[in-house]
Design a protein around this motif. Structure first.
Motif, mmCIF file in Angstrom:
data_model
loop_
_atom_site.group_PDB
_atom_site.id
_atom_site.type_symbol
_atom_site.label_atom_id
_atom_site.label_comp_id
_atom_site.label_asym_id
_atom_site.label_seq_id
_atom_site.Cartn_x
_atom_site.Cartn_y
_atom_site.Cartn_z
ATOM 1 N N THR A 1 41.089 26.803 48.004
ATOM 2 C CA THR A 1 39.756 26.614 48.616
ATOM 3 C C THR A 1 39.140 25.593 47.762
ATOM 4 O O THR A 1 39.537 25.215 46.568
ATOM 5 C CB THR A 1 38.977 27.814 48.787
ATOM 6 O OG1 THR A 1 37.586 27.394 49.247
ATOM 7 C CG2 THR A 1 38.838 28.515 47.194
ATOM 8 N N ASN B 1 35.832 25.838 47.168
ATOM 9 C CA ASN B 1 34.719 26.306 46.331
ATOM 10 C C ASN B 1 35.054 26.965 45.018
ATOM 11 O O ASN B 1 36.032 27.524 44.739
ATOM 12 C CB ASN B 1 34.269 27.853 47.165
ATOM 13 C CG ASN B 1 33.090 28.360 46.521
ATOM 14 O OD1 ASN B 1 32.662 28.018 45.524
ATOM 15 N ND2 ASN B 1 32.811 29.551 47.334
ATOM 16 N N ALA C 1 35.162 30.540 44.234
ATOM 17 C CA ALA C 1 35.788 31.471 45.370
ATOM 18 C C ALA C 1 36.453 32.573 44.598
ATOM 19 O O ALA C 1 36.760 32.543 43.356
ATOM 20 C CB ALA C 1 36.849 30.726 46.121
ATOM 21 N N TRP D 1 25.313 36.234 48.439
ATOM 22 C CA TRP D 1 26.359 35.985 49.421
ATOM 23 C C TRP D 1 26.320 34.196 49.633
ATOM 24 O O TRP D 1 27.680 33.606 49.495
ATOM 25 C CB TRP D 1 26.074 36.413 50.757
ATOM 26 C CG TRP D 1 26.623 37.782 50.876
ATOM 27 C CD1 TRP D 1 25.906 38.980 51.376
ATOM 28 C CD2 TRP D 1 27.674 38.259 50.520
ATOM 29 N NE1 TRP D 1 26.343 39.880 51.405
ATOM 30 C CE2 TRP D 1 27.572 39.802 51.001
ATOM 31 C CE3 TRP D 1 28.790 38.102 49.963
ATOM 32 C CZ2 TRP D 1 28.665 40.605 50.699
ATOM 33 C CZ3 TRP D 1 29.970 38.846 50.118
ATOM 34 C CH2 TRP D 1 29.905 40.363 50.312
ATOM 35 N N GLN D 2 25.287 33.613 49.401
ATOM 36 C CA GLN D 2 25.143 32.053 49.678
ATOM 37 C C GLN D 2 26.155 31.630 48.334
ATOM 38 O O GLN D 2 26.786 30.483 48.416
ATOM 39 C CB GLN D 2 23.819 31.520 49.532
ATOM 40 C CG GLN D 2 23.280 31.905 51.092
ATOM 41 C CD GLN D 2 21.773 31.302 51.144
ATOM 42 O OE1 GLN D 2 20.918 31.546 49.968
ATOM 43 N NE2 GLN D 2 21.088 31.653 52.061
ATOM 44 N N MET E 1 28.244 32.799 46.481
ATOM 45 C CA MET E 1 29.830 33.088 46.575
ATOM 46 C C MET E 1 30.440 32.537 47.561
ATOM 47 O O MET E 1 31.450 32.633 47.960
ATOM 48 C CB MET E 1 30.054 34.703 46.621
ATOM 49 C CG MET E 1 29.489 35.611 45.318
ATOM 50 S SD MET E 1 29.719 37.091 45.479
ATOM 51 C CE MET E 1 28.667 37.711 46.667
ATOM 52 N N LYS F 1 29.656 32.613 51.117
ATOM 53 C CA LYS F 1 30.096 33.330 52.035
ATOM 54 C C LYS F 1 28.857 33.473 53.276
ATOM 55 O O LYS F 1 28.053 34.285 53.474
ATOM 56 C CB LYS F 1 30.306 34.834 51.830
ATOM 57 C CG LYS F 1 31.447 35.109 50.658
ATOM 58 C CD LYS F 1 32.776 35.088 51.365
ATOM 59 C CE LYS F 1 33.715 35.626 50.466
ATOM 60 N NZ LYS F 1 34.967 35.525 51.145
ATOM 61 N N ASP G 1 28.519 33.709 56.433
ATOM 62 C CA ASP G 1 28.524 34.500 57.340
ATOM 63 C C ASP G 1 27.798 35.846 56.887
ATOM 64 O O ASP G 1 27.116 36.528 57.596
ATOM 65 C CB ASP G 1 29.857 34.970 58.186
ATOM 66 C CG ASP G 1 31.131 35.335 56.971
ATOM 67 O OD1 ASP G 1 30.721 34.812 55.776
ATOM 68 O OD2 ASP G 1 31.844 36.171 57.393
ATOM 69 N N LYS G 2 28.184 36.280 55.732
ATOM 70 C CA LYS G 2 27.654 37.496 55.089
ATOM 71 C C LYS G 2 26.361 37.324 54.686
ATOM 72 O O LYS G 2 25.514 38.184 54.669
ATOM 73 C CB LYS G 2 28.340 37.890 53.767
ATOM 74 C CG LYS G 2 29.992 38.093 53.941
ATOM 75 C CD LYS G 2 29.861 39.354 54.780
ATOM 76 C CE LYS G 2 31.521 39.797 54.906
ATOM 77 N NZ LYS G 2 31.955 40.693 55.756
ATOM 78 N N GLN H 1 28.667 44.444 49.471
ATOM 79 C CA GLN H 1 28.557 43.280 48.344
ATOM 80 C C GLN H 1 28.801 43.829 47.046
ATOM 81 O O GLN H 1 29.563 43.407 46.065
ATOM 82 C CB GLN H 1 27.117 42.606 48.217
ATOM 83 C CG GLN H 1 27.189 41.408 47.341
ATOM 84 C CD GLN H 1 25.891 40.754 47.419
ATOM 85 O OE1 GLN H 1 24.925 40.863 46.490
ATOM 86 N NE2 GLN H 1 25.737 40.098 48.487
ATOM 87 N N PHE I 1 32.537 44.283 46.993
ATOM 88 C CA PHE I 1 33.133 42.846 46.880
ATOM 89 C C PHE I 1 32.813 42.291 45.405
ATOM 90 O O PHE I 1 34.140 41.821 44.793
ATOM 91 C CB PHE I 1 32.478 41.917 47.833
ATOM 92 C CG PHE I 1 33.159 40.551 47.697
ATOM 93 C CD1 PHE I 1 34.172 40.395 48.624
ATOM 94 C CD2 PHE I 1 32.433 39.604 46.825
ATOM 95 C CE1 PHE I 1 34.843 39.036 48.450
ATOM 96 C CE2 PHE I 1 32.823 38.382 47.195
ATOM 97 C CZ PHE I 1 34.226 37.896 47.632
ATOM 98 N N THR J 1 36.052 41.649 43.066
ATOM 99 C CA THR J 1 36.560 40.263 42.962
ATOM 100 C C THR J 1 36.119 39.761 41.423
ATOM 101 O O THR J 1 37.052 39.151 40.711
ATOM 102 C CB THR J 1 35.519 39.374 43.869
ATOM 103 O OG1 THR J 1 35.633 39.699 44.869
ATOM 104 C CG2 THR J 1 35.827 37.884 43.450
#
Length: 165
Positions: free
Chosen positions: A2, A4, A7, A52-53, A55, A57, A59-60, A116, A119, A123
């Motif tokens: 990726t 990112n 990521a 989430w932004q 990371m 993500k 959609d999350k 979250q 996650f 992660t």
């Protein structure tokens, strides 16, 4: 692979390390959930949306934004109903409002926040860049003060209007 830079390690073929530079700066998602007990779901859903932004993500983040919008609307309706019928706050409406708000908080936690929390824990573990809580807590406090002042002003206006009628 990726593009990112933040990521999750498994997305880049790596493994979790102690290097916090490999993570985006995040607010502790568990602490955000706990701060909701003071500041409400709007606070936690905004923090989680921003996390989430960071990371990568979207959609999350969009799901957290829906929680933010929904909890804001819920707050506005609750605030308006409290002033439409203030005598009911001590009775059944007050109890309903409390339990409904508690149910909404629990729903947010189990449907959105816990994802979250898990996650980030799986992660990054504790090895991520921790963002300072100073600014969000200051904003939360300012919002609480603003709501209190707005409530006092509306209450004063309603008292004056009722006496004049």
């Amino acid at each position: 692979m990726t593009d990112n830079p933040y990521a999750p390690p498994e997305a880049t073929g790596g493994t979790m390390t102690g290097d916090t530079r490999l993570s985006p700066p995040l607010w502790n998602p568990n602490a955000a959930a706990l701060w909701c007990l003071v500041f409400g779901i709007m606070f936690g859903s905004w923090i989680h949306m921003k996390n989430w932004q960071a990371m990568g993500k979207p959609d999350k983040a969009a799901a957290s934004k829906r929680w933010l919008i929904g909890s804001t609307l819920l707050f506005i309706v609750s605030f308006a109903l409290a002033f439409a019928k203030p005598e009911s706050l001590a009775g059944s409406f007050g109890r309903f409002n409390f339990f409904f708000s508690l149910a909404a908080l629990l729903a947010w936690y189990f449907i959105s926040a816990r994802e979250q929390i898990r996650f980030v824990a799986t992660t990054y573990g504790a090895n991520y860049q921790h963002r300072s809580w100073g600014t969000p807590l200051l904003y939360g406090l300012l919002v609480l003060i603003g709501v209190g002042v707005a409530g006092a002003i509306v209450g004063f206006i309603m008292t004056v209007a009722n006496r004049a009628a």
